[in-house]
Motif scaffolding. Sequence first.
Motif, PDB file in Angstrom:
ATOM      1  N   GLU A 164      36.313 -24.592 -58.470  1.00 57.16           N
ATOM      2  CA  GLU A 164      37.493 -24.591 -59.336  1.00 57.16           C
ATOM      3  C   GLU A 164      37.114 -24.974 -60.766  1.00 57.16           C
ATOM      4  O   GLU A 164      36.201 -25.774 -60.982  1.00 57.16           O
ATOM      5  CB  GLU A 164      38.524 -25.578 -58.804  1.00 57.16           C
ATOM      6  N   ARG A 167      31.840 -18.983 -62.504  1.00 54.06           N
ATOM      7  CA  ARG A 167      32.324 -18.013 -61.510  1.00 54.06           C
ATOM      8  C   ARG A 167      31.162 -17.424 -60.715  1.00 54.06           C
ATOM      9  O   ARG A 167      31.231 -17.304 -59.493  1.00 54.06           O
ATOM     10  CB  ARG A 167      33.082 -16.886 -62.193  1.00 54.06           C
ATOM     11  N   ASP A 178      41.510 -22.616 -63.985  1.00 54.64           N
ATOM     12  CA  ASP A 178      42.322 -22.251 -62.834  1.00 54.64           C
ATOM     13  C   ASP A 178      43.571 -23.118 -62.751  1.00 54.64           C
ATOM     14  O   ASP A 178      44.613 -22.687 -62.249  1.00 54.64           O
ATOM     15  CB  ASP A 178      41.527 -22.424 -61.537  1.00 54.64           C
ATOM     16  N   ARG A 179      43.434 -24.338 -63.235  1.00 54.21           N
ATOM     17  CA  ARG A 179      44.511 -25.311 -63.103  1.00 54.21           C
ATOM     18  C   ARG A 179      44.351 -26.336 -64.205  1.00 54.21           C
ATOM     19  O   ARG A 179      43.238 -26.550 -64.704  1.00 54.21           O
ATOM     20  CB  ARG A 179      44.432 -25.980 -61.724  1.00 54.21           C
ATOM     21  N   THR A 214      31.636 -25.907 -59.907  1.00 51.67           N
ATOM     22  CA  THR A 214      32.910 -26.570 -60.177  1.00 51.67           C
ATOM     23  C   THR A 214      32.855 -27.144 -61.596  1.00 51.67           C
ATOM     24  O   THR A 214      31.861 -27.757 -61.979  1.00 51.67           O
ATOM     25  CB  THR A 214      33.142 -27.702 -59.159  1.00 51.67           C
ATOM     26  N   THR A 265      32.359 -20.276 -68.415  1.00 52.72           N
ATOM     27  CA  THR A 265      33.253 -19.860 -67.331  1.00 52.72           C
ATOM     28  C   THR A 265      32.626 -18.743 -66.502  1.00 52.72           C
ATOM     29  O   THR A 265      32.779 -18.729 -65.273  1.00 52.72           O
ATOM     30  CB  THR A 265      34.619 -19.423 -67.881  1.00 52.72           C
ATOM     31  N   SER A 287      47.664 -22.154 -61.732  1.00 50.71           N
ATOM     32  CA  SER A 287      46.533 -21.468 -62.345  1.00 50.71           C
ATOM     33  C   SER A 287      46.789 -20.970 -63.748  1.00 50.71           C
ATOM     34  O   SER A 287      47.834 -20.444 -64.072  1.00 50.71           O
ATOM     35  CB  SER A 287      46.120 -20.285 -61.472  1.00 50.71           C
ATOM     36  N   ALA A 288      45.740 -21.191 -64.515  1.00 52.54           N
ATOM     37  CA  ALA A 288      45.394 -20.605 -65.796  1.00 52.54           C
ATOM     38  C   ALA A 288      46.466 -20.498 -66.831  1.00 52.54           C
ATOM     39  O   ALA A 288      47.317 -21.325 -66.980  1.00 52.54           O
ATOM     40  CB  ALA A 288      44.691 -19.292 -65.590  1.00 52.54           C
TER      41      ALA A 288
END
Length: 242
Positions: A36, A193, A213-214, A198, A189, A229-230
């Motif tokens: 995440e 991914r 994401d959060r 994390t 990022t 998310s995002a």
Amino acid sequence: MVAPPDNDVLWARSLHYSHRGSPALVGVSLGVRESEILAVCGPRGGGKTTLLRCLSGQLVPQQGEVWFNSSPVHTMPPVHRERLRRDRFGWIDPEPTLVAELKAWENAALPLLLRGVSHRKAKSTALEWMERLDIGGCADKRPHALLRSEQQRVCVVRALVTVPVVLFADEPTATLHRADAAHVLRTVTAAARSHRITVVLATHDADVAGLADRAITIVDGRRANSFGSADAEGRAACSLSV
């Protein structure tokens, strides 16, 4: 003590920490899932850096618990926490901090060299990451010969070369111009991914939070709110902090 949920790579409960009697964290709890990208939003001085330092084992909370992959970080001896930070975590500061006597690629490769990776392999890995951040041409320069944005990108490479389990980024683009900042964030990022890293990212910038994401918000050392998310929610989270 109660162990964290299995799907949380990081988990903290009721963290309290004070600096010289001034509360920096007051009962903060959170969980961060594997792979995440979590944005920790809030104003400067609100407790974001203290939270990241407690989660990464740099600080031991005065009350509360911090767990990494079901291991209690808050009760680890200092040498174990040092090993955890060296072997499993990456860290990016707001300000570039480099060893003046080392070339850029040596600064970038330092975590690998300290692990005993061969000189050739460490250099090759560092150069690959430096190319991704458009600073391959700076490899043989020493820090004093680099622009500030180049110094910061070397620090980003240094945090990524080991492909850490968790990357802590404390306002990593605060000193960069918008174009440089966007490039660095895209690289971080994308690396997260592709390598399932994390990321815990402290920021007061809504655009930066929008990449996560959060997002959660820390204000005056307290968890103010959390969002899903995002983009839209990340912007909303940061909007609460200004």
